[in-house]
Each structure stands twice: as C-alpha cells, then as structure tokens.
Design an enzyme around this catalytic site. Structure first.
Site, short mmCIF file in Angstrom:
data_model
loop_
_atom_site.label_atom_id
_atom_site.label_comp_id
_atom_site.label_asym_id
_atom_site.label_seq_id
_atom_site.Cartn_x
_atom_site.Cartn_y
_atom_site.Cartn_z
N GLY A 1 0.81 -1.21 0.00
CA GLY A 1 0.00 0.00 0.00
C GLY A 1 0.84 1.26 0.00
O GLY A 1 0.36 2.35 -0.32
N ARG B 1 14.47 0.18 0.90
CA ARG B 1 14.77 -1.12 1.50
C ARG B 1 15.36 -2.04 0.44
O ARG B 1 15.03 -1.93 -0.73
CB ARG B 1 13.50 -1.79 2.03
CG ARG B 1 12.59 -0.91 2.81
CD ARG B 1 11.62 -1.74 3.62
NE ARG B 1 10.47 -2.20 2.87
CZ ARG B 1 9.35 -2.64 3.45
NH1 ARG B 1 9.28 -2.69 4.78
NH2 ARG B 1 8.32 -3.04 2.74
N ASP C 1 1.19 -11.09 6.77
CA ASP C 1 1.69 -10.25 5.68
C ASP C 1 3.03 -9.62 6.04
O ASP C 1 3.68 -9.03 5.19
CB ASP C 1 0.67 -9.16 5.31
CG ASP C 1 0.21 -8.36 6.52
OD1 ASP C 1 -0.33 -8.98 7.45
OD2 ASP C 1 0.39 -7.14 6.53
N ASN C 2 3.43 -9.76 7.29
CA ASN C 2 4.73 -9.23 7.72
C ASN C 2 5.74 -10.34 7.96
O ASN C 2 6.69 -10.18 8.71
CB ASN C 2 4.56 -8.38 8.99
CG ASN C 2 3.82 -7.08 8.72
OD1 ASN C 2 3.79 -6.60 7.59
ND2 ASN C 2 3.22 -6.51 9.75
P1 AMP Z 1 1.54 -2.85 8.23
O1 AMP Z 1 0.70 -3.03 9.44
O2 AMP Z 1 2.41 -1.62 8.24
O3 AMP Z 1 2.31 -4.07 7.87
O4 AMP Z 1 0.54 -2.57 7.01
C1 AMP Z 1 -0.56 -3.40 6.71
C2 AMP Z 1 -1.11 -3.03 5.37
O5 AMP Z 1 -1.50 -1.66 5.35
C3 AMP Z 1 -0.15 -3.20 4.21
O6 AMP Z 1 -0.88 -3.61 3.10
C4 AMP Z 1 0.40 -1.80 4.02
O7 AMP Z 1 0.88 -1.58 2.72
C5 AMP Z 1 -0.83 -0.96 4.31
N1 AMP Z 1 -0.48 0.39 4.77
C6 AMP Z 1 0.06 0.75 5.96
N2 AMP Z 1 0.23 2.08 6.03
C7 AMP Z 1 -0.21 2.59 4.85
C8 AMP Z 1 -0.30 3.91 4.30
N3 AMP Z 1 0.09 4.98 4.99
N4 AMP Z 1 -0.81 4.03 3.07
C9 AMP Z 1 -1.20 2.97 2.37
N5 AMP Z 1 -1.16 1.71 2.82
C10 AMP Z 1 -0.66 1.52 4.05
MG MG Z 2 3.37 -4.74 6.53
#
Ligand code: AMP
Ligand code: MG
Length: 548
Positions: A111, A202, A279-280
């Site tokens: 995202g 990264r 997903d992480n």
């Molecule tokens: P995370 O919890 O950071 O691993 O993110 C979970 C999901 O939310 C992933 O698909 C990320 O790409 C998306 N995501 C997190 N922050 C943002 C953001 N600011 N804009 C768009 N997508 C985000």
């Molecule tokens: Mg993530």
C-alpha cells in the site's frame, strides 16, 4: 568491494522479473481496487517536493557496490526519493493478503511500498530495491501511501542494527526526507497533525511474504500459486529440484527452518517485532516491516511495544515463537492445493518446532556460556534464571553482557566441585555486584530474592567450572552472543527528536555504534546504559502505536 568498482545507483542494471514472468494488473490507472489472477500492479512513485538524503548505510552500499549520491549525482537521489524512474525500471506494487491479529484480512498488498526493480550487484547477488512511503498504489486502501520521519528513521536504523547483530533481516540503504508533510494521528485520539514525510529504500533478495501465497490460495488461483512457489524455489532454494514430486514440501521445510532460526535470534537479542501478521512474514525468514517494534528493557515475556495490541498481547515477546508457528501453519494451509497431503504439511510443522527448539537451546547455552543446555541440570539453570529475571526489573541486555565477565578460574582448585559452602556463598554478593547495573530498582531486592540469587549463582558457577573452559575463552564466546549495544527504544526516540530539529548526528552515531554491537567501545558506554527513568512512560520510548 574496491572503490574503483563502485557504481552510481542510477548506473545499475535493472530488471523486474515479477513483471517479466507473471501476469500483472491490466488496469494501469492508480486507484484503490480489488484485483484477481495477478501478482502485481505496475505503479510509479508519486514525486515529492524537496528531497534530502539524511541517512545512508555505507556498509550496505559498499556491499552492493553503490556510491553515495553526492551533489554530482542528483539522478540517484531523485531515484531514491521516487522523483525519477530510470528507463530500464518497471516499478510495481505487489499483491498479497494476510491474517492480521489472528483473522483473515483479505487483500492487503504493497500500500505504500513500490519496488523499483531488481539489480545484480556484482558478486553480492541479486537484490530487490523497494521504496517505502513513495505514494499511493492500488493496494493503499484508505492510506495515503506515505510514511513519516519517525517510523522511517526507526526502520532505517533497526534494519541495519539487526543485520550487524547477526539477525536475518531486510536491509535499508537510504533515508530521504521528502520535504512534504504527512498527516498522522499519533495517539489515535482524533487529533491528526502534520509530520515530516520520509522514504526508506529497503533492499532484500526478495520481499515475498507468506501473504503473497495466502491470497492466491484464498482466491482459488492455484496455477498462479504453483508458479509463484516454483519461482521462489528456482530463485532462492537451488538445492530443491523444481520437478521433485516433494519440491513444495521441501520448500515449506526450508521456510520453516529459516523462520524458526529468525525467531530464535529475536529471542536471543530481545527484539519484539510487534506486528507479526502473516503479511509481515518473509518467506526467506528475514525480519521485515519494522513498525511498532521494540527491545526488551527489563526481562518480561509479557511485554509488547505495540499499544494496539496492549490488551491481548498477541505479539508479546514470549509469544513470538508460537505466533511464528501459527503463521507458518497458515502458510501450510495455503500450500495444501499444491501438496494435498496433510501428513506432509505436519512434517514441515515439525521442522519448525524442532529447528526452533534446537536453535533456541543452542543460543541460550551460548548466552549463558554453558557447553549445552540439553543436560537436565543446565536446562534447569536456564529456566530458573528466566524465572528469577522476572522477579524484579532486570535489564535483559545488560544482565547477559555482565554475565560474560563472571570469573571462575580463580576458584580454589582443590575444592570439590560439589562443595557449595562458604566460598560460593560469599561470592554471591560479588555476583550481585557484577550484575547490579542491570537492576532498575535494586532496593526491591529483599532477603528472599538475595537468597534465590545466591543459590542460582552458586549452581551456575559450579556448572561452568565443571565445563572447564577458561574464563577468557568463555567470556569471548558469550560476548559474541550477548550484544552490548541494541537499539533501545529511548535511543531511537532520541534520534527522532534530534532529527525533527534537523540534527541527524544522533542517528549517525547510533548507526556507527550499532555496526559493532558486540564490541566494548569505551567512548560509547552511555549507549549501553539502562533506560533512564524519564523514558519509562514517554510515547515512543515505552510504547508505540501503529501510526506511521
Ligand atoms: P503494516 O501493518 O504496516 O504491515 O501494514 C498493513 C497493510 O496496510 C499493508 O498492506 C500496508 O501496505 C498498508 N499500509 C500501511 N500504512 C499505509 C499507508 N500509509 N498508506 C497505504 N497503505 C498503508
Ligand atoms: Mg506490513
């Protein structure tokens, strides 16, 4: 790599093999959507106002053979800020799904990360370069595709720190301030504020996650699932023959092994990921997506840095091995269409359990300086220590680092090793003095606890004396497993506070010191000290929200 062989980032050869080999999104416009039967969507970063390079990992750059972009290389800086796409690049955002906090969350995807491409970096191999915070993609859902300085600085520093600790991880090449502000509600209290935006570049051999496979299985896209699994094998597991009837089972075994080893390292260094959603989780067993992570200060298996998880504590330090297993089981389920043999999947699950147990036992033995923990006495010594460490507030890193200096050579040689009397009794005070720097509140150490420490330290002393390894040698081995410097939560916060004022020296000093985390550096003692009292309840130092 010799400086003569260094190239500008902009001069590297680029390719995007996912784009070359897999079906991509036919829709080229950039808007949020659900997709099917593809693995990526082509998308370009959105340009930023006035990019400024504020962080550069010289160590990674020289490993990859890349020159730091200076004033005569504005093109590379533009690439790192997402303002320029080179003609050979075909940037994309990948499609993946995932289980978040124990529940299937459906489509997630990159995202706010955009892969610029892959580059063959001389003898070091092929690496994927990805910009995090480079603008919206079709997977941005409700997000803006951006990242703030504080979370980007934390990812930049921690990726590199973890690498030098010997923990498998994705790396970070650069940190760019975008010159644009980003609105974030840090406390999730309905008061969003503008914050400086930033982009991390990264670098990893691959950013494929468990979720890449989960989404294909969930949507019944089995032929794509199979092709992606074959791609992973060909690229990263050359020891597996793709036409081996057990190729996918063997692939799962490898993922099980690398994931288990990664988590064992997290436990060794006191790292808490904070958001272990599927997903992480990298399919290469690399630490990925540094968000509200943290480092154990006082040893507390219940501790989580993530305020969003404060109630259930799913991702607490002590739960990480079980959560990685739970996540791995979700990956196994996704592979069912390719394997269709539950017993085979159970064998891979067993590989995870056995690898973790073995790695964790070995690392615990190394931390304690014991030849092995598999003997029942040594196992009990380790278990009892972890119980005792919880009895008062004791700094995990400092305790184990101090333990490396415990001397037993000078013990009277003519005493029977079973003689636990006087001399050991007297030495328990000496032992407590040795580890005293690890105690946050020594005044809570009453007679009862002192007695328990005395008994434990005597048994420990007895056991290492039986191993018969000389102090100097044991100490050297222990120091290689017990870092002196970790990215303490308050240290990262200090670097952020300074960076917010335009001072990047605190971050640079941390980056330098964390390159040799196992060395005793006489001028850097302050960075190895206990968390100061002021930091106990300060946001960013004690706990973090997911806002980033
Ligand atoms: P995370 O919890 O950071 O691993 O993110 C979970 C999901 O939310 C992933 O698909 C990320 O790409 C998306 N995501 C997190 N922050 C943002 C953001 N600011 N804009 C768009 N997508 C985000
Ligand atoms: Mg993530």
């Amino acid at each position: 790599m010799s400086p003569l062989n260094l190239k500008k980032l902009s001069e590297l050869p680029w390719e995007s093999r996912l784009v070359d080999r897999f079906p991509g999104d036919p829709e080229k416009r950039n808007f949020t959507r659900q997709v099917q039967n593809i693995t990526y969507s082509e998308v370009s970063p959105t340009a930023v106002g006035s990019p400024k390079l504020i962080g550069w990992s010289e160590a990674l750059a020289s490993y990859l053979g890349i020159l730091c972009p200076t004033s005569d290389d504005l093109l590379s800086l533009e690439v790192l800020s997402g303002n320029r796409i080179l003609p050979t690049m075909r940037p994309y955002a990948a499609r993946y799904g995932g289980h978040q906090f124990g529940h299937w969350a459906g489509q997630l995807g990159d995202g706010r990360a955009i892969t610029l491409g892959e580059s063959l970096c001389g003898a070091s191999g092929r690496f994927e370069f990805q910009l995090k915070g480079a603008g919206p993609t079709p997977y941005s859902r409700r997000g803006d595709g951006r990242a703030v300085l504080r979370s980007s600085l934390r990812e930049f520093l921690c990726s590199e720190a973890m690498h030098f600790l010997g923990v498998p991880t994705t790396r970070a090449l650069s940190l760019v301030l975008t010159g644009n502000s980003v609105m974030r509600d840090l406390f999730y209290d309905g008061h969003p504020k503008p914050e400086p935006g930033a982009i991390v570049c990264r670098v990893s051999p691959s950013f494929l996650r468990f979720g890449h496979f989960e989404i294909l299985a969930a949507q019944g896209e089995v032929s794509l699932l199979k092709r992606l699994a074959q791609f992973l094998i060909e690229d990263h597991y050359p020891q597996i023959q793709v036409n081996d009837p057990d190729a996918f089972g063997k692939l799962l075994d490898e993922i099980a092994r690398s994931t288990a080893e990664m988590v064992a390292h997290w436990m060794r260094v006191g790292f808490v990921h904070g958001v272990m959603n599927t997903d992480n989780m990298s399919v290469l067993g690399l630490t990925i997506d540094y968000g509200p992570y943290g480092w154990l200060e006082s040893y507390d298996p219940q501790w989580t840095p993530n305020t969003t998880d404060a109630e259930r504590r799913r991702y607490r330090y002590g739960n990480q091995p079980d959560i990685a297993l739970w996540n791995f089981m979700r990956l196994c389920e996704s592979f069912f269409p390719l394997i269709q043999d539950e017993a085979r999947l159970h064998r891979s699950i067993q590989v995870y359990k056995e690898t973790f147990e073995k790695s964790h036992a070995q690392m615990t033995a190394q931390k304690l300086g014991l030849s092995e923990v598999k003997s029942s006495e040594n196992e009990k010594i380790a278990d009892d220590l972890f119980q005792l460490l919880q009895s008062s507030e004791i700094d995990y890193t400092i305790f184990f680092r101090s333990l490396c200096d415990w001397k037993v050579d000078s013990q009277p040689a003519d005493r029977s090793p079973d003689d636990q009397s006087l001399v050991d009794g007297d030495r328990s005070e000496e032992f407590l003095r040795l580890v005293s720097a690890a105690f946050y509140s020594p005044e809570t150490l009453g007679a009862d606890l002192r007695g328990q420490w005395a008994s434990w330290s005597n048994r420990y002393t007895h056991q290492i004396r039986r191993d018969g390894i000389l102090d100097a040698e044991r100490s050297g081995r222990m120091k290689a497993a017990n870092p002196k410097y970790v990215l303490r939560n308050y240290l990262a916060q200090n670097a952020i506070t300074a960076a917010d004022q335009g001072d990047f020296s605190v971050m640079e000093r941390l980056l330098r010191v964390l390159k040799t985390p196992y060395d005793d550096l006489p001028h850097e003692e302050d960075l190895a000290a206990r968390r100061p009292e002021w930091a106990r309840h300060v946001p960013g130092c004690s706990a973090l929200s997911c806002s980033s």
